[in-house]
Scaffold this active site. Structure first.
Site, PDB file in Angstrom:
ATOM      1  N   HIS A 118     -18.043 -14.545   4.276  1.00 51.13           N
ATOM      2  CA  HIS A 118     -17.582 -14.172   5.628  1.00 51.13           C
ATOM      3  C   HIS A 118     -16.104 -13.765   5.618  1.00 51.13           C
ATOM      4  CE1 HIS A 118     -21.283 -16.281   6.945  1.00 51.13           C
ATOM      5  NE2 HIS A 118     -20.914 -17.172   6.035  1.00 51.13           N
ATOM      6  N   SER A 150       3.280   8.528   1.740  1.00 56.74           N
ATOM      7  CA  SER A 150       3.167   9.013   3.113  1.00 56.74           C
ATOM      8  C   SER A 150       4.216  10.085   3.337  1.00 56.74           C
ATOM      9  CB  SER A 150       3.400   7.849   4.077  1.00 56.74           C
ATOM     10  OG  SER A 150       3.784   8.339   5.344  1.00 56.74           O
ATOM     11  N   LYS A 203       5.623   3.694   1.848  1.00 55.78           N
ATOM     12  CA  LYS A 203       4.175   3.571   1.656  1.00 55.78           C
ATOM     13  C   LYS A 203       3.701   3.927   0.253  1.00 55.78           C
ATOM     14  CE  LYS A 203       1.430   2.653   4.390  1.00 55.78           C
ATOM     15  NZ  LYS A 203       0.858   3.420   5.507  1.00 55.78           N
ATOM     16  N   GLU A 210      -9.992   4.918  -1.121  1.00 53.74           N
ATOM     17  CA  GLU A 210     -10.473   5.295   0.211  1.00 53.74           C
ATOM     18  C   GLU A 210     -11.370   6.521   0.144  1.00 53.74           C
ATOM     19  OE1 GLU A 210      -7.112   5.563   2.944  1.00 53.74           O
ATOM     20  OE2 GLU A 210      -6.279   3.773   2.018  1.00 53.74           O
TER      21      GLU A 210
END
Ligand code: ARG
Length: 463
Positions: free
Chosen positions: A161, A282, A288, A295
């Site tokens: 979980h 970024s 970043k 992804e």
């Protein structure tokens, strides 16, 4: 009505030229040219069989083989003039052959149809592709096994979980990924058995009146056997569906891995670092470092699922035998293979290069009362019933939450408030090391078991 005559190979029956839009609409050469090697290979095998059967004389056969070899070179040099007017890869090559060698070229299509031709080309192509993907899967498996060995004793929290559940070893987690890929490989091996069956000789749908020797072409092309029913062989694309289904599951697994990698590199979790060369920055936020590769693998999973649904839907309404609908099988299949190749390549290079921040995984594993089950098991060994032990530990955890104190940080006196069955020896089971070491059975998370599984995997992966 136009009075322009059709110039197609099938022009005989037609009294006007194909509409320009229809020509473009029906053409597939811009994508099925990717089958040229398989098409040429199957044509050579077919020609050899026709020669043995006496349909082609030795000179014609020689001219066809040489002509096809030259065309292959032409295509590879980028010198081949592909033509949409010639519809597909098959007609482009056949017409070019006749251009080059004359009359003999016109005999190649004896006892054959584009229907059995395209099904044969597709199966040859997919067989090779499956072999390449299996090799890529095994390379990634090897990388995971190396990483598992390196991190066999690295402690981290295991989750259910997404809540901290019990301590595990990082190596154990990597071997869970490895197991997924082993099943993925098995599915491809199984799929390949049904791919490697030869439609050639089925002709348009009913077979051919020529005395073809299908065993000869079959052996020549390395198929396991010729298909047993010509209608089925030219028509069904279930082998493509099976492959894309197996591919969809591989992408499911890669996507789950991607999800964890993305979570783990987040500063909120901070379990790992990915190599800079596999991350991007970024355009606005200078600080970043983003896990874009992971992804994109997660994102590309969606297109493979889409291709699976495309193929299932493509097939479901088709009466026997061949229908032109089947031309729509190629782009989804090619894109599936390309997506798999690229995603596997990315992970094979990136994942084994990750760096585990061991002090961080250790620290977090200490936070969620991850050894609570170990304390309950300890009480059971001291004679307390498991349900009662569960209750006792629950109270100890509540106390720990209030005091912001892990079980292993409590004094013996504190622990004995919850049960007098607790003695000095409790601290051995409350440590993360003790917890994982205790799970020392087949499939357990103990470092010793991880090393055993690594050795087993290495034997499996040995060439
Ligand atoms: N290009 C077609 C395909 O990909 C093969 C040609 C069959 N065409 C035909 N009119 N029977 O399925």
């Amino acid at each position: 009505m136009s009075d322009k005559k059709s110039t197609h190979v099938w022009a005989g029956r037609f009294s006007e030229a194909t509409d320009a839009f229809v020509q473009a609409f029906t053409a597939s050469e811009h994508f099925d040219r990717r089958l040229y090697r398989q098409d040429i290979r199957a044509s050579k095998a077919h020609a050899a069989m026709l020669n043995r059967a006496g349909v082609l004389c030795a000179d014609e056969y020689r001219a066809i083989i040489d002509g096809l070899d030259e065309i292959e070179t032409e295509i590879e040099r980028g010198a081949f003039a592909w033509s949409a007017a010639l519809e597909d890869v098959h007609m482009n090559i056949e017409v070019r052959l006749t251009e080059r060698i004359g009359e003999a070229g016109k005999k190649l299509h004896t006892a054959r149809s584009r229907n059995d031709q395209v099904a044969t080309d597709m199966r040859l192509w997919l067989r090779e592709t499956i072999d390449e993907i299996i090799a890529s899967l095994r390379a990634f498996q090897t990388g995971l096994v190396d990483l598992a060995e390196r991190e066999a004793a690295t402690l981290m929290p295991g989750f259910t979980h997404l809540q901290i559940a019990q301590p595990i070893t990082f190596g154990h987690h990597m071997l869970a990924w490895y197991e997924m890929l082993v099943r993925d490989e098995q599915r491809l091996v199984d799929c390949r058995r049904r791919v490697n069956i030869m439609p050639l000789g089925s002709a348009a749908l009913a077979g051919t009146s020529f005395a073809v020797d299908r065993d000869q072409t079959c052996a020549e092309l390395g198929f396991d056997r010729p298909s047993d029913n010509s209608l089925d062989a030219v028509s069904d694309r279930d082998f493509v569906i099976e492959f894309i289904a197996a591919a969809a599951l591989i992408m499911t697994h890669l996507s789950r891995m991607a999800e964890e990698l993305i979570l783990w590199v987040s500063p909120l979790v901070g379990f790992i670092e990915l190599p800079d060369r596999y991350c991007t920055g970024s355009s606005i936020m200078p600080q970043k470092k983003n896990p874009d590769v992971a992804e994109l693998v997660r994102g590309k999973t969606a297109r493979v699922y889409g291709h699976l649904l495309t193929l299932l839907t493509l097939m479901k309404g088709q009466p026997l035998a061949y229908n032109r609908d089947n031309q729509e099988d190629k782009e989804p299949l090619f894109d599936t293979a390309d997506t798999l190749h690229a995603s596997l390549r990315a992970f094979t290079e990136m994942v084994p290069a990750l760096v585990v921040r061991r002090e961080r995984t250790y620290e977090i594993a200490h936070k969620g009362f991850a050894t609570a089950t170990d304390l309950a098991d300890y009480l059971v060994r001291k004679g307390v019933a498991f349900r009662q032990a569960h209750e006792i530990v629950g109270r100890a955890v509540r106390y720990g939450v209030e005091q912001d104190k892990d079980l292993s940080a409590m004094t013996l006196e504190e622990l004995r408030r919850f049960s007098v069955a607790i003695d000095e020896d409790v601290f051995a089971v409350l440590s993360l090391e003790g917890s994982v070491a205790a799970r020392d059975h087949i499939g357990g998370t103990a470092p010793a078991q991880v090393r055993t599984q690594v050795a087993k995997a290495r034997r499996r992966l040995a060439p």
